[in-house]
Design a protein around this motif. Structure first.
Motif, PDB file in Angstrom:
ATOM      1  N   GLN A   1      -2.038  14.461   8.114  1.00 32.90           N
ATOM      2  CA  GLN A   1      -1.964  13.000   8.146  1.00 32.90           C
ATOM      3  C   GLN A   1      -2.092  12.419   9.542  1.00 32.90           C
ATOM      4  O   GLN A   1      -1.975  11.221   9.733  1.00 32.90           O
ATOM      5  CB  GLN A   1      -0.643  12.544   7.538  1.00 32.90           C
TER       6      GLN A   1
ATOM      7  N   TYR B   1       0.893   1.144  13.719  1.00 35.37           N
ATOM      8  CA  TYR B   1       1.205   0.394  12.511  1.00 35.37           C
ATOM      9  C   TYR B   1       1.538  -1.044  12.887  1.00 35.37           C
ATOM     10  O   TYR B   1       1.081  -1.991  12.253  1.00 35.37           O
ATOM     11  CB  TYR B   1       2.385   1.068  11.803  1.00 35.37           C
TER      12      TYR B   1
ATOM     13  N   PHE C   1      -1.018  -2.512   2.907  1.00 38.39           N
ATOM     14  CA  PHE C   1      -1.503  -3.532   3.840  1.00 38.39           C
ATOM     15  C   PHE C   1      -2.008  -4.757   3.083  1.00 38.39           C
ATOM     16  O   PHE C   1      -1.657  -5.894   3.405  1.00 38.39           O
ATOM     17  CB  PHE C   1      -2.615  -2.926   4.700  1.00 38.39           C
TER      18      PHE C   1
ATOM     19  N   THR D   1      -1.169   5.099   0.337  1.00 36.82           N
ATOM     20  CA  THR D   1      -0.520   3.805   0.144  1.00 36.82           C
ATOM     21  C   THR D   1      -0.773   2.847   1.299  1.00 36.82           C
ATOM     22  O   THR D   1      -0.522   1.658   1.175  1.00 36.82           O
ATOM     23  CB  THR D   1       1.001   3.973  -0.018  1.00 36.82           C
ATOM     24  N   MET D   2      -1.270   3.362   2.418  1.00 34.61           N
ATOM     25  CA  MET D   2      -1.405   2.530   3.612  1.00 34.61           C
ATOM     26  C   MET D   2      -2.253   1.286   3.337  1.00 34.61           C
ATOM     27  O   MET D   2      -1.835   0.158   3.623  1.00 34.61           O
ATOM     28  CB  MET D   2      -2.030   3.352   4.728  1.00 34.61           C
ATOM     29  N   ILE D   3      -3.434   1.512   2.778  1.00 29.44           N
ATOM     30  CA  ILE D   3      -4.360   0.404   2.616  1.00 29.44           C
ATOM     31  C   ILE D   3      -3.870  -0.588   1.565  1.00 29.44           C
ATOM     32  O   ILE D   3      -3.785  -1.783   1.825  1.00 29.44           O
ATOM     33  CB  ILE D   3      -5.771   0.935   2.312  1.00 29.44           C
TER      34      ILE D   3
ATOM     35  N   ALA E   1       0.344   9.421   3.540  1.00 29.33           N
ATOM     36  CA  ALA E   1       0.586   8.020   3.885  1.00 29.33           C
ATOM     37  C   ALA E   1      -0.667   7.176   3.661  1.00 29.33           C
ATOM     38  O   ALA E   1      -0.575   6.009   3.313  1.00 29.33           O
ATOM     39  CB  ALA E   1       1.029   7.921   5.331  1.00 29.33           C
ATOM     40  N   GLU E   2      -1.831   7.804   3.823  1.00 27.27           N
ATOM     41  CA  GLU E   2      -3.077   7.036   3.719  1.00 27.27           C
ATOM     42  C   GLU E   2      -3.261   6.437   2.337  1.00 27.27           C
ATOM     43  O   GLU E   2      -3.878   5.399   2.181  1.00 27.27           O
ATOM     44  CB  GLU E   2      -4.288   7.919   4.052  1.00 27.27           C
TER      45      GLU E   2
ATOM     46  N   PHE F   1      -8.957   5.893   8.206  1.00 24.78           N
ATOM     47  CA  PHE F   1      -8.568   4.725   8.988  1.00 24.78           C
ATOM     48  C   PHE F   1      -9.789   3.908   9.413  1.00 24.78           C
ATOM     49  O   PHE F   1      -9.838   2.698   9.229  1.00 24.78           O
ATOM     50  CB  PHE F   1      -7.777   5.165  10.222  1.00 24.78           C
TER      51      PHE F   1
ATOM     52  N   THR G   1      -9.827   4.363   0.221  1.00 23.29           N
ATOM     53  CA  THR G   1      -8.765   4.772  -0.701  1.00 23.29           C
ATOM     54  C   THR G   1      -9.210   5.962  -1.536  1.00 23.29           C
ATOM     55  O   THR G   1      -8.403   6.851  -1.835  1.00 23.29           O
ATOM     56  CB  THR G   1      -8.378   3.599  -1.615  1.00 23.29           C
TER      57      THR G   1
ATOM     58  N   TRP H   1       6.937  -0.896  -2.389  1.00 24.02           N
ATOM     59  CA  TRP H   1       6.123  -0.470  -1.249  1.00 24.02           C
ATOM     60  C   TRP H   1       5.563   0.926  -1.364  1.00 24.02           C
ATOM     61  O   TRP H   1       4.838   1.366  -0.502  1.00 24.02           O
ATOM     62  CB  TRP H   1       6.909  -0.622   0.055  1.00 24.02           C
ATOM     63  N   ASP H   2       5.923   1.654  -2.414  1.00 24.95           N
ATOM     64  CA  ASP H   2       5.298   2.959  -2.609  1.00 24.95           C
ATOM     65  C   ASP H   2       4.568   3.050  -3.945  1.00 24.95           C
ATOM     66  O   ASP H   2       3.406   3.413  -3.987  1.00 24.95           O
ATOM     67  CB  ASP H   2       6.350   4.071  -2.527  1.00 24.95           C
TER      68      ASP H   2
END
Lengths: 564, 795
Positions: free
Chosen positions: B727, A503, A419, A414-416, A411-412, B752, B765, B527-528
């Motif tokens: 994760q 989130y 966002f 695509t997370m940034i 998930a990380e 994070f 990233t 979104w992906d």
């Protein structure tokens, strides 16, 4: 049967079963105990006592109730108790058992009736500025303001404040010696509230003598009375006996003077005729005169206890009478036990309802979010799976791969960027941000496709012959025959939407978009653990309801993979 | 049929309505000039400091009725500092107009172009005869004037009221211990006082110090008074970490002595409760903003002098700045007016006046009292204090304000934790071998300084960088090739399995399936897949939130690959995943098997084990955090059995990771076992009967019948569990915040924090891609397995 009926009766198998049952039992204890602790502790009204994590002992026993009663009454400060009871030794952890001195109480009431002392000499107990404990009269004060003014806007108009919500209102800060830090409309309102809404039995008199004897003197001279005796050549057995005279005494003049000029609120200090004269010529205000210029002979103490002592002397010929606050508290306690049990039991829950559920748009946001997320997941994924299952597409498996490959990336990754993309599309702080990413789920589509594949094709053929539209076939055949698996998908969507806070916090930092869980998270950073427990229980209720409602459907909907 | 169709459309309509309508109220435009100000006191706050600030703000409101001042408080996230929250507000598009930064974070704000330059305004004021900078203490000027993103030195902020770090002492405890009513003058006196106070009782502490990720904040007082510093400017805008100098070493060892040897200092990561405050002899706090301590109970003095007679007082202040994102000139002007007023001498005087009126004079810096003419209030403060403070102010240094110094306390805490936890230092100290103690500690500090220079300040020798770039290039090319190979492999696996499966029924209209697929395809693409591509680009950039980002090639990857913190986080991830898989993965299988075996009470036990599921997701961790607390139920229970456990489990280096794993096991064992139960039911009973006849025992049946029956499920779930374990970040952030000493900083959490608290999206990233490439092997297996499986619901 895993074992045959004969083997079942053999010794070895019976021991085997016993062992399994023991394991299961121990395991279920570890499942249940945290929950029981959570439930039991959620009823704890204060922060100081944790004598029984499993059950609120104050419900059945008087001792624990008395402790919590006094803790709440004196806003969790030992010193406030010491001052009110004029007893230097008392600690909230070691309270004397309640004892009523009926004669003293009667005399005190008689004094109140006859002299009618000004209301500002009393304050409401069960109230105080605190982020940790939701005191009873703090909430009542807010409700009183709400009833009086209706909206928060009106309150702001009247108080000259800029509150956004009622929950932000706290009673004005009063120091231990009774002084408000400043005279504001808020203070005026609070005093009026205390006057009109708080019964006498729940008020506390500002006992300046009590503060002098049990807080001020031990703190400045030494905790043991011997320090005082040594310094002033007296032979008292405890600080409780030290006099607090009206005018400057010959013995122990310095502490009296320091106390009167620097610690007592100016309303309590009067001037002798000589002092009046000196004030006139000094050209400063009275407060400043008392603080800086007054001579010891100029000052007179006008505190409530002083008035009571004078009155008792004149009326009953009783010397050295003191405010019987301990006895008054004991009496009020005996009369109101039931009320406080009920209040303490519900206090944390009421607080959570105010702070989490009814906070801003929390409920509405949560409701909308859950609806959108569940509705979206139940629409987008089945539609895609339907297309893959029912139609002959040249690229079916490549499409399936397209959906599934996304699982491969953490998930990380695509997370940034997602966002930043939300930010670019100007979607932060909207429901879009909460719902859209992650709505289409490759695994769900795969699962649904597998399930749809197993539905009999004859049904579709029959429907086609009847001239049914695709849309209608999708709903009538596919969806209505797949309820269990849809329930599982819906439940997962519900749990993730309802429980998500992290989130939600990142993509919606604006408090107007916060859901219940985000408020819960904010709450647990500052509240006591009892309140956290209460909030966990309250927020578990919707989940519990959904689980109960869906249980049977879900158990049928579990999809087990088998190799083809 | 028409009716039923439109019924079905209602949820759709509602859905669309909510999605659009729900967001709409937030878009409502605000009145023309609302200034959002950070750090505004809460209206309901009645503490003296807030009341003083309220008065200043209302004075401004009176003067500028056209400008509405509003607080811009956002969210609080535990285990995250206030700068991080500001960064998140800026990243999240709800940036305040007036930013409040402190010294250590100012450089980051300026370098990132978040603070607007003020020189034009200052010049204008100066030409009107108002020389604002003349009133700023000379030590603070270099903090305000920095080279911004364009490299031109400008002033970027103005300071609020000055604060001086001081040592507070508990008058009551000092009196009871027979100590003089003043703060200790030097280190030896501090240690001696602390011991005397500790002797008063078992729950009385000489000195309170903060623990947690920024524990070194108070260590800084010792480093300064030993004559050392955290960072030093070696050239124009060139900084180096210096907390490995002999002076700093002395400070670290003195801290160690107080905490571990004398055990007079008590470390806690919570704010102290009023009751705890009463049992603490001394603590460091700032004087100048009021401290919310009872002046009857607490006195203060300057930071005690070190062994060489240096003063350690640190000068600090909030720096107020204007957010550079403001576009409208009108708003910019209003922001300037506010900034100017709130930092003016007039405002400072108003603040002090309010505090004096509220009886807080004894908590105000005596130098400031005299400056603003409150002579009579000055009479109430301790004799000699004013002279002490005048000197402390004169020789005080500002808080570290060099490059990326917002991370300085984090960086200095790593070696502090290491030193405190080192068994070898403990042994050497116990043996009285101070030379060895010094040597060990020096080694730890040297290593930490090297890391800080590299990580925080970004100083890497060019030849090293060259080498790293080459290695990284080779690695990234390898990864890319691996990716391509894997992609081909998966594609083929799917095509092959596709060939074996019968085609679905044909149908008449060809646009219908695409219409059905459109929402899912679109959502996934947007979104992906697009974020995936953007992420790949991002990983090659030095991403700037407010300014154009420059491409830096593979430098982000190089920095990550050669960062020990990243590798440590991978180790932590492996440890976490190991624990989680060993216990968390096996628990539901074992539970399901047991539930399957027992003849009676199946439903009862199933329900009991299922109970924790009603507490939704993250809330489970809140519950367990309270249970794990130092005074929490678990420690109380341990004490019943005679174990002396005072530390919260989440703060213990050995238990912290376990305490992150246990709640998950507790919550998921019950729900997780359902699917295994369902699978066990699919195993035909005849197989057991046949095995029974063949004389197979329990283990034999388990291995030969049960395991093959569950194999497909176990493999699928195992791969999913591995991916999920790698994760996990939010749960760990709640439980431990990554501490103690980084013991629970798993890679996902590191990503994070790198992204959202340091705003280094590029390196974050890059980390995610490296982690993703490591995961790829697993997921390929998963995909292959999936392609060969079908799902059936059990009835």
């Amino acid at each position: 049967m895993f074992f045959s009926p004969i083997a079942e009766r053999s010794f070895r198998v019976r021991v085997f079963y016993k062992a399994i049952y023991t394991l299961l039992f121990l395991g279920s204890l570890s499942m249940v105990i945290p929950l029981v602790i959570m439930l039991g502790s959620s009823f704890e009204p204060g922060v100081r006592f944790t004598d029984s994590p499993f059950f609120p002992s104050y419900l059945v026993r008087e001792g624990p109730l008395w402790k919590r009663y006094i803790e709440a009454r004196y806003k969790n400060e030992s010193e406030a108790v010491r001052m009110a009871w004029a007893s230097a030794a008392v600690e909230l952890e070691h309270l004397p058992t309640p004892a009523i001195d009926a004669a003293a109480n009667a005399r005190w009431r008689e004094f109140l009736k006859e002299t009618k002392p000004p209301e500002f000499l009393f304050r409401a107990g069960f109230s105080g500025v605190s982020a940790a404990i939701p005191y009873y009269y703090n909430r009542e004060f807010r409700l009183w303001l709400r009833k009086r003014y209706g909206s928060i806007g009106e309150v702001n108009q009247a108080l000259g404040t800029t509150y956004r919500i009622f929950e932000a209102i706290q009673p004005p800060n009063l120091t231990l010696s009774g002084a408000a830090l400043s005279h504001t409309p808020l203070l005026e309102h609070y005093l009026e509230f205390c006057r009109t809404e708080v019964p006498a039995s729940r008020k506390i008199a500002w006992n300046a003598a009590g503060y002098y004897r049990s807080v001020f003197l031990p703190r400045t001279l030494g905790e043991e009375i011997s320090a005082y005796n040594l310094r002033f050549g007296t032979d008292y057995t405890s600080y409780a006996e030290v006099p607090f005279p009206e005018t400057a005494p010959e013995v122990a003049r310095e502490p009296w003077l320091e106390f009167v000029t620097r610690f007592l609120r100016p309303d309590y200090v009067g001037l002798t005729p000589a002092g009046q004269e000196r004030l006139r010529t000094s050209g400063v205000g009275q407060a400043e005169f008392i603080r800086l210029l007054a001579q010891p002979e100029d000052l007179r103490v006008l505190t409530l206890d002083r008035q009571f002592a004078t009155w008792a002397q004149a009326r009953h010929g009783e010397a050295g009478a003191t405010i019987p606050q301990f006895s008054l508290d004991s009496e009020a306690f005996q009369n109101e036990k039931g009320f406080w049990r009920k209040t303490f039991l519900t206090q944390n829950y009421r607080y959570v309802v105010d702070e989490v559920l009814l906070h801003g748009r929390a409920m509405w946001n949560t409701l909308v979010l859950v609806f959108l997320k569940v509705g979206g997941a139940l629409l987008v994924n089945p539609l895609a799976a339907y297309a893959l299952s029912r139609f002959k597409l040249r690229r079916t498996y490549h499409l399936l791969l397209f959906f599934l490959v996304t699982i491969a990336f953490p998930a990380e990754v695509t997370m940034i960027p997602a966002f930043l993309q939300l930010k670019d599309f100007n979607l932060l702080n909207t429901f879009w941000a909460l719902v859209l990413p992650g709505l289409a789920n490759g695994f769900s589509i795969f699962l649904l496709k597998g399930f749809f594949d197993s539905l009999p094709k004859e049904l579709y053929e029959a429907a086609e012959i009847d001239g049914a539209s695709e849309w209608r076939m999708f709903w009538i055949i596919t969806m209505s025959l797949s309820k269990p698996i849809l329930a599982v998908i819906a439940l997962n969507a519900f749990v993730s939407a309802y429980g998500a806070f992290f989130y939600a916090l990142i993509v919606c930092p604006d408090p107007r978009m916060w859901t219940i869980m985000v408020y819960l998270y904010q709450l647990q950073a500052s509240a006591t653990s009892s309140i956290v427990y209460a909030s966990l229980i309250l927020t578990a209720i919707p989940t519990l309801l959904v689980f109960i409602l869906c249980q049977n459907v879900i158990l049928r909907g579990i999809a087990v993979p088998t190799e083809k | 049929m028409r009716v039923s169709l439109s019924y079905r459309l209602i949820p759709l309509l509602l859905f669309a309505l909510l999605l659009f309508g729900g967001g709409a109220p937030l878009r409502a435009s605000e009145p023309a000039l609302v200034l959002k100000v950070q750090g505004l006191p809460n209206d309901s706050a009645t503490d003296p400091a807030s009341m003083a600030e309220q008065r200043v703000v209302s004075a401004f409101r009176q003067r500028h009725p056209g400008i509405e001042i509003r607080g811009a408080e956002g969210l609080r996230v535990e285990n995250m500092n206030s700068e991080a929250m500001t960064m998140m507000m800026i990243a999240g598009g709800i940036a305040p107009d007036i930013i409040r930064m402190n010294f250590r974070s100012s450089d980051t704000y300026i370098r990132q172009g978040i603070a607007a330059p003020l020189d034009a305004f200052l010049k204008e004021a100066a030409s009107a005869g108002d020389d604002i900078l003349a009133t700023v203490p000379p030590q603070i000027l270099p903090v305000l004037r920095k080279s911004g993103p364009d490299g031109v030195p400008q002033v970027y902020g103005l300071p609020g009221p000055l604060m001086v770090s001081s040592l507070f002492f508990n008058k009551e405890l000092f009196r009871r211990a027979g100590l003089p009513a003043r703060a200790p003058k030097d280190w030896e006196e501090l240690a001696a006082f602390a011991q005397k106070i500790k002797a008063l009782g078992p729950r009385v502490h000489g000195l309170a110090l903060p623990a947690g990720a920024s524990a070194s904040f108070h260590l800084m007082n010792f480093i300064r008074s030993a004559g050392g510093d955290a960072v030093a400017e070696v050239g124009l805008d060139e900084w180096r970490a210096t907390f490995n100098t002999p002076e700093a070493l002395e400070a670290y060892l003195f801290y160690y002595r107080l905490v571990e040897v004398d055990q007079t200092a008590w470390r806690t990561s919570r704010a102290l409760t009023p009751e705890e405050l009463r049992s603490v002899g001394m603590m460091f706090r700032y004087v100048g903003d009021t401290v919310q301590l009872d002046p009857e109970l607490w006195g203060f003095g300057p930071v005690p002098r070190g062994p060489h007679g240096d003063g350690g007082s640190e000068i600090n202040a909030s720096i107020l700045a204007i957010f550079s994102g403001i576009r409208e000139p009108q708003r910019l002007r209003a922001a300037w007016e506010y900034l100017r007023f709130i930092t003016s001498e007039e405002a400072n005087r108003l603040r002090i006046e309010t505090l004096v009126e509220l009886g807080q004079a004894s908590q105000i810096n005596p130098v400031a009292l005299r400056k603003y003419g409150f002579q009579e209030a000055l009479m109430m403060s301790q004799p000699g204090l004013e002279a002490d403070f005048a000197q402390a102010l004169a020789e005080g240094k500002p808080e570290p304000y060099g490059k990326n110094c917002n991370l300085i306390y984090l960086e200095m805490t790593y070696p502090l934790d290491q030193i405190l936890l080192s068994p070898r230092i403990r042994q050497a100290w116990a043996a009285g071998d101070m030379a060895s103690v010094r040597e060990q500690a020096q080694a730890i500090l040297n290593q930490a300084v090297a890391k800080t220079n590299e990580r925080m300040i970004g100083h890497i020798p060019p030849e090293t960088m060259q080498f790293r770039r080459r290695v990284t290039l080779a690695l990234v090319v390898g990864i890319a090739l691996g990716f391509a190979g894997v992609a081909l492999y998966v594609l083929r696996a799917f095509t092959r399995s596709a060939a074996m499966v019968p085609r679905p029924v044909a149908t008449r209209r060809s646009f219908v399936p695409w219409l059905c697929l459109l929402p899912a395809l679109g959502l996934m693409l947007v979104w992906d897949y697009i974020p995936l591509l953007r992420g790949a680009v991002l990983a090659l950039q030095d991403y700037q939130v407010l300014r154009p980002s420059a491409f830096v090639g593979l430098d982000n990857f190089a920095n990550v690959l050669f960062d020990a913190g990243f590798w440590n986080s991978l180790l932590a991830t492996a440890y976490f995943a190991g624990l989680k898989l060993t216990f968390g993965f096996a628990a539901p299988i074992a539970l399901a098997y047991m539930l399957h075996l027992i003849p009676r009470h199946k439903l009862l036990y199933r329900t009991v084990y299922y109970l924790p599921a009603v507490i939704s997701g993250t809330a489970v961790y809140f519950l367990w955090k309270a249970l794990f607390d130092g005074e929490g139920v678990l420690n109380q229970a341990l004490r019943l059995f005679g174990f002396e456990a005072t530390r919260a489990w989440t703060q213990d280096p050995y238990l912290a990771m376990l305490s992150c794993v246990i709640p998950g096991i507790w919550a998921t064992a019950g729900p997780g076992c359902l699917i295994y139960l369902a699978a066990l039911k699919t195993i035909p009973e005849e197989q057991f009967e046949a095995a029974e006849i063949d004389g197979a025992g329990f283990w034999r049946k388990t291995i030969s019948i049960v395991f093959p029956g569950l194999k497909a499920l176990i493999i699928i779930n195992f791969i999913g569990a591995v991916a999920a374990a790698l994760q996990t970040s939010a749960n760990i952030l709640i439980m431990t915040g990554g501490g103690p000493n980084g013991a629970t900083t798993v890679t996902a959490l590191l990503i994070f924090t790198e992204a959202f608290t340091r705003l280094r999206f590029g390196t974050a990233t890059a980390m995610a891609w490296i982690l993703g490439s490591m995961l790829l092997g697993f997921t390929v297996i998963q995909l292959r397995r999936l392609s060969a499986m079908e799902f059936k619901t059990v009835r």
